[in-house]
Design an enzyme around this catalytic site. Structure first.
Site, PDB file in Angstrom:
ATOM      1  N   SER A 191      44.311  44.117  39.045  1.00  0.00           N
ATOM      2  CA  SER A 191      43.001  43.462  39.195  1.00  0.00           C
ATOM      3  C   SER A 191      43.162  41.972  39.439  1.00  0.00           C
ATOM      4  CB  SER A 191      42.153  43.690  37.940  1.00  0.00           C
ATOM      5  OG  SER A 191      42.915  43.403  36.768  1.00  0.00           O
ATOM      6  N   SER A 240      48.624  36.219  43.548  1.00  0.00           N
ATOM      7  CA  SER A 240      49.311  36.240  42.267  1.00  0.00           C
ATOM      8  C   SER A 240      50.026  34.916  42.028  1.00  0.00           C
ATOM      9  CB  SER A 240      50.316  37.390  42.231  1.00  0.00           C
ATOM     10  OG  SER A 240      51.277  37.193  41.210  1.00  0.00           O
ATOM     11  N   LYS A 251      55.504  43.007  34.369  1.00  0.00           N
ATOM     12  CA  LYS A 251      55.232  42.989  35.814  1.00  0.00           C
ATOM     13  C   LYS A 251      55.130  41.569  36.345  1.00  0.00           C
ATOM     14  CE  LYS A 251      50.643  41.959  35.392  1.00  0.00           C
ATOM     15  NZ  LYS A 251      49.848  40.922  36.075  1.00  0.00           N
TER      16      LYS A 251
END
Length: 326
Positions: free
Chosen positions: A132, A247, A184
């Site tokens: 998300s 990101s 992650k």
């Protein structure tokens, strides 16, 4: 319609406010002043989120309709926030919380659940996981998320608050979700380095598949469920975070590949990159318990000033464990 109190006015807190305000009345509590006038002009929820001053929290909370809380504070600052927030302390025995924070605390190696359970009842806690990006959630683009909790009834209450464009699954692997959510980000830094060095698609596929194995192995040591790492909380979040400049952790990797210093990168970033903190925590934990974590180890070595291509050579030379697991 419920009243939802969101602690944290960063990108993720604002994104959650945006989507949850479609079905609920949302209050945001932040130490900084938020420009909700500009925010409201670009969104059309039924109930615009409102910034609530901390001094007014108790009165509004006690008059609220079925209140639920969400904490969207970066994990690096979570303990400090909880330690200093006397208002939440006064509600600790009855407040219900969905944690939207990911990461592992520096030095202590504590997970988000470890920290929260020091302050709140375990049965009143839920944890949000899954792929998300805040900007896409705020824009109303579809996604699927997971709420992990030992209290299924409470998890279902939170699930009903989300709008139709977000599919919510309910699971109970809290430690698995936390490890996946923290790990992650470290692999995403490695993903940015891989792309920044233009190593190609073959290398990137190898990196991410090895990264998934590595974070799963780390999670299994803490009795997490393997299927968690194969689903939204694990591989879903990993693939998303490791492949996009949306990101922050991926952008850190790109900058490291370009030869920039981590201090300069973080200054330019203008936000928290959780992987920078989680890498150190993971390597400390893996060293203590003899868990094989080659990618995390090399990412941490680079963050400490190591040469990027040296770490690449080290990864290519790594032989795996005695069972041949990469």
């Amino acid at each position: 319609m419920r009243d939802i109190f969101i602690f944290g006015g960063g990108a993720w807190g604002m994104a959650l406010a945006s989507c949850l305000s479609l079905k609920n009345r949302v209050f945001i509590l932040s130490r900084r002043n938020l420009n909700l006038q500009n925010y409201a002009s670009t969104h059309t929820p039924k109930h615009f989120p409102l910034q609530l001053q901390y001094r007014d929290l108790l009165n509004v909370y006690h008059e609220a309709n079925n209140p639920l809380c969400i904490i969207a504070i970066a994990s690096a600052f979570l303990r400090e926030f909880l330690h200093n927030d006397t208002l939440l302390h006064s509600l600790k025995h009855k407040v219900q919380i969905l944690a939207a924070s990911k990461g592992i605390e520096r030095e202590s190696g504590a997970f988000v659940s470890d920290i929260l359970e020091e302050y709140f009842l375990k049965e009143n806690l839920c944890y949000l996981a899954g792929p998300s990006f805040a900007k896409e959630v705020e824009a109303g683009l579809p996604c699927a998320l997971v709420i992990h909790s030992h209290n299924t009834t409470l998890a279902e209450q939170y699930a009903t608050c989300f709008p139709d464009f977000i599919k919510i699954y309910i699971q109970n692997d809290i430690i698995g979700a936390e490890i996946a959510g923290a790990y992650k980000n470290v692999i995403a830094i490695a993903g940015g380095i891989c792309d920044g060095l233009q190593l190609g698609n073959n290398a990137k596929a190898s990196l991410l598949s090895r990264g998934l194995v590595e974070m799963t192995r780390f999670g299994l040591f803490f009795n997490a469920k393997q299927e968690t790492f194969l689903g939204l909380s694990g591989s879903g979040d990993l693939f998303l975070t490791s492949n996009s400049t949306m990101s922050r952790n991926y952008r850190v990797g790109l900058a490291l590949a370009a030869g920039k210093k981590i201090s300069d990168i973080l200054e330019e970033l203008g936000g928290v990159a959780e992987g920078v903190y989680s890498a150190k925590s993971i390597t400390q934990i893996s060293s203590k318990h003899n868990i094989y974590t080659p990618i995390a180890n090399e990412v941490q070595a680079i963050l400490e000033g190591g040469e990027v291509r040296t770490s690449l050579i080290n990864l290519l030379r790594s032989q795996g464990n005695n069972n041949g697991v990469l």
